[in-house]
Design an enzyme around this catalytic site. Structure first.
Site, PDB file in Angstrom:
ATOM      1  N   ALA A   1      -5.387   8.180  -1.336  1.00  0.00           N
ATOM      2  CA  ALA A   1      -6.810   7.470  -1.332  1.00  0.00           C
ATOM      3  C   ALA A   1      -7.918   8.373  -0.585  1.00  0.00           C
ATOM      4  CB  ALA A   1      -6.574   6.117  -0.434  1.00  0.00           C
TER       5      ALA A   1
ATOM      6  N   ALA B   1     -12.399   1.940  -3.500  1.00  0.00           N
ATOM      7  CA  ALA B   1     -13.725   1.611  -3.958  1.00  0.00           C
ATOM      8  C   ALA B   1     -13.864   2.839  -5.048  1.00  0.00           C
ATOM      9  CB  ALA B   1     -14.882   2.193  -2.965  1.00  0.00           C
TER      10      ALA B   1
ATOM     11  N   TYR C   1     -18.491   8.433   2.953  1.00  0.00           N
ATOM     12  CA  TYR C   1     -17.676   6.939   3.017  1.00  0.00           C
ATOM     13  C   TYR C   1     -18.325   6.088   2.528  1.00  0.00           C
ATOM     14  CZ  TYR C   1     -13.669   4.855   5.064  1.00  0.00           C
ATOM     15  OH  TYR C   1     -12.557   3.921   5.179  1.00  0.00           O
TER      16      TYR C   1
ATOM     17  N   GLY D   1       0.937  -1.270   0.087  1.00  0.00           N
ATOM     18  CA  GLY D   1       0.098  -0.063   0.010  1.00  0.00           C
ATOM     19  C   GLY D   1       0.940   1.427  -0.057  1.00  0.00           C
TER      20      GLY D   1
ATOM     21  N   LYS E   1     -15.071  -1.468   5.471  1.00  0.00           N
ATOM     22  CA  LYS E   1     -14.117  -1.677   6.626  1.00  0.00           C
ATOM     23  C   LYS E   1     -14.787  -2.443   7.801  1.00  0.00           C
ATOM     24  CE  LYS E   1     -10.752   0.806   5.215  1.00  0.00           C
ATOM     25  NZ  LYS E   1      -9.353   0.526   4.854  1.00  0.00           N
TER      26      LYS E   1
ATOM     27  N   VAL F   1      -3.927  -6.916  -5.810  1.00  0.00           N
ATOM     28  CA  VAL F   1      -4.465  -7.991  -4.947  1.00  0.00           C
ATOM     29  C   VAL F   1      -5.829  -8.323  -5.475  1.00  0.00           C
ATOM     30  CG1 VAL F   1      -3.524  -7.107  -2.709  1.00  0.00           C
ATOM     31  CG2 VAL F   1      -5.723  -6.247  -3.475  1.00  0.00           C
TER      32      VAL F   1
HETATM   33  P1  NAD Z   1      -2.798   5.862  -0.178  1.00  0.00           P
HETATM   34  O1  NAD Z   1      -3.469   6.251  -1.355  1.00  0.00           O
HETATM   35  O2  NAD Z   1      -1.238   6.295   0.080  1.00  0.00           O
HETATM   36  O3  NAD Z   1      -2.596   3.994  -0.191  1.00  0.00           O
HETATM   37  C1  NAD Z   1      -3.485   3.213  -0.575  1.00  0.00           C
HETATM   38  C2  NAD Z   1      -2.885   2.160  -1.170  1.00  0.00           C
HETATM   39  O4  NAD Z   1      -3.923   1.033  -1.652  1.00  0.00           O
HETATM   40  C3  NAD Z   1      -2.225   2.471  -2.546  1.00  0.00           C
HETATM   41  O5  NAD Z   1      -0.856   2.124  -2.492  1.00  0.00           O
HETATM   42  C4  NAD Z   1      -2.784   1.720  -3.525  1.00  0.00           C
HETATM   43  O6  NAD Z   1      -1.766   1.575  -4.637  1.00  0.00           O
HETATM   44  C5  NAD Z   1      -3.278   0.735  -2.873  1.00  0.00           C
HETATM   45  N1  NAD Z   1      -4.050  -0.283  -3.601  1.00  0.00           N
HETATM   46  C6  NAD Z   1      -5.247   0.303  -4.236  1.00  0.00           C
HETATM   47  N2  NAD Z   1      -6.003  -1.092  -4.917  1.00  0.00           N
HETATM   48  C7  NAD Z   1      -5.117  -1.959  -5.000  1.00  0.00           C
HETATM   49  C8  NAD Z   1      -5.024  -3.104  -5.376  1.00  0.00           C
HETATM   50  N3  NAD Z   1      -5.861  -3.427  -6.324  1.00  0.00           N
HETATM   51  N4  NAD Z   1      -3.996  -3.862  -5.080  1.00  0.00           N
HETATM   52  C9  NAD Z   1      -2.853  -3.367  -4.368  1.00  0.00           C
HETATM   53  N5  NAD Z   1      -2.867  -2.271  -3.595  1.00  0.00           N
HETATM   54  C10 NAD Z   1      -3.911  -1.538  -3.885  1.00  0.00           C
HETATM   55  O7  NAD Z   1      -3.871   5.946   1.143  1.00  0.00           O
HETATM   56  P2  NAD Z   1      -3.772   5.754   2.642  1.00  0.00           P
HETATM   57  O8  NAD Z   1      -4.689   6.693   3.121  1.00  0.00           O
HETATM   58  O9  NAD Z   1      -2.488   5.443   3.128  1.00  0.00           O
HETATM   59  O10 NAD Z   1      -4.538   4.284   2.680  1.00  0.00           O
HETATM   60  C11 NAD Z   1      -4.048   3.135   3.513  1.00  0.00           C
HETATM   61  C12 NAD Z   1      -4.968   2.555   4.041  1.00  0.00           C
HETATM   62  O11 NAD Z   1      -5.184   3.291   5.229  1.00  0.00           O
HETATM   63  C13 NAD Z   1      -6.275   2.152   3.789  1.00  0.00           C
HETATM   64  O12 NAD Z   1      -6.868   1.130   3.976  1.00  0.00           O
HETATM   65  C14 NAD Z   1      -7.263   3.157   4.275  1.00  0.00           C
HETATM   66  O13 NAD Z   1      -8.507   3.028   3.884  1.00  0.00           O
HETATM   67  C15 NAD Z   1      -6.643   3.351   5.410  1.00  0.00           C
HETATM   68  N6  NAD Z   1      -7.046   4.744   6.018  1.00  0.00           N
HETATM   69  C16 NAD Z   1      -6.827   5.766   5.761  1.00  0.00           C
HETATM   70  C17 NAD Z   1      -7.309   6.985   6.515  1.00  0.00           C
HETATM   71  C18 NAD Z   1      -7.014   8.397   5.785  1.00  0.00           C
HETATM   72  O14 NAD Z   1      -7.496   9.191   6.193  1.00  0.00           O
HETATM   73  N7  NAD Z   1      -5.914   8.240   5.092  1.00  0.00           N
HETATM   74  C19 NAD Z   1      -7.688   6.839   7.510  1.00  0.00           C
HETATM   75  C20 NAD Z   1      -8.254   5.484   8.006  1.00  0.00           C
HETATM   76  C21 NAD Z   1      -7.811   4.564   7.413  1.00  0.00           C
END
Ligand code: NAD
Length: 259
Positions: free
Chosen positions: A198, A96, A158, A13, A165, A65
């Protein structure tokens, strides 16, 4: 001595230096871990290699994935890099389609949007855990995933990601039972909002950041460093009695009424 000294970690990720995966990589590297990374698509190879080098790693592997063969190939390649296995798997992946994250839930929801959100954001955790198991068992392995309060509460825009989630969090509990018999643990961090690629896909994200900042007990948002430190702790032997949990790293927002 770092709490992860000698540990080998696969982090999924990572896509930018603002990714939550980047905060986790920095914290785990500082605690002495050796890191490897996966990336979604060859288009991002050079960018991920540049980022990985910041943490003394050149171990990067493609893995979408949604593709079982890519999951298998990634662990085969990782097995050549680390033939004795590895200790920690960080799942930091969610997706999504944009039309699912903008407006009224019932207006937005579609069969395809539901399928994609759940497959990428929830099923992928079990798929990765299943394939990683032979490489991680019998070495006190630990897994970690990232979730959000939208699993517990109806958060504007969301939408279907909240359902995904909720599924991810249930996944953590069932996986904790399956993995526990191999001496392995799994936990989730429910992170407060952080400006990442994201997050930018969620309509009104800027307002969400401001709303959290105003209403958290700490009167601020969380940092990548804070999420990273908790991740390092949860995956270390210091947290050896903790599994199947969702730990909120959100400056306390989840215990407030949100108004
Ligand atoms: P980000 O965009 O930096 O990371 C999201 C990652 O998901 C990216 O690296 C993307 O390439 C990967 N991804 C998407 N589809 C994919 C696939 N088919 N195969 C492999 N990889 C795939 O954003 P982030 O905010 O760092 O997100 C990381 C996690 O943290 C996610 O699960 C997100 O829901 C969660 N999260 C984020 C926040 C926020 O506010 N940013 C808050 C709570 C949870």
């Amino acid at each position: 001595m770092g709490i992860l000294k000698g540990k080998r970690v696969l982090i999924t990720g990572l896509i930018s230096n603002r990714s939550i995966a980047a905060g986790i990589a920095a914290a785990m590297h500082a605690e002495g871990a050796e890191l490897a990374f996966s990336y979604v698509n060859e288009r991002f190879r050079d960018r991920i290699l540049d980022l990985a080098k910041e943490w003394n790693s050149t171990h990067i592997f493609p893995c979408d994935v949604q593709n079982d063969e890519e999951i298998t190939s990634m662990f085969d390649a990782l097995g050549k890099t680390w033939p004795e296995g590895f200790d920690i798997l960080v799942h930091s992946i969610a997706y999504a389609p944009a039309d699912q994250l903008n407006g009224d839930y019932l207006t937005c929801i579609s069969r395809e949007g539901f399928r994609v959100a759940h497959e990428v954001s929830a099923y992928s955790l079990a798929a990765l855990a299943k394939t990683a198991l032979p490489w991680m068992k019998d070495r006190q392995g630990s897994l970690l995933t990232l979730t959000y309060l939208g699993a517990e509460r109806a958060i504007p825009n969301y939408n279907v990601m909240g359902l995904a989630k909720a599924s991810l969090e249930a996944n953590v509990r069932y996986l904790a039972v399956s993995l526990g018999q191999h001496g392995m643990r799994i936990n989730a961090i429910s992170a407060g909002p952080v400006k990442t690629l994201a997050a930018a896909g969620i309509a009104g994200f800027k307002e969400m950041l401001n709303e959290h900042k105003e209403h958290t007990p700490l009167k601020r948002n969380v940092t990548l460093e804070e999420i990273g430190h908790t991740a390092a702790f949860l995956c270390s032997s210091r947290a050896s009695g903790i599994t199947g949990q969702v730990v909120h790293v959100d400056a306390g927002y989840n215990i407030t009424s949100g108004i």
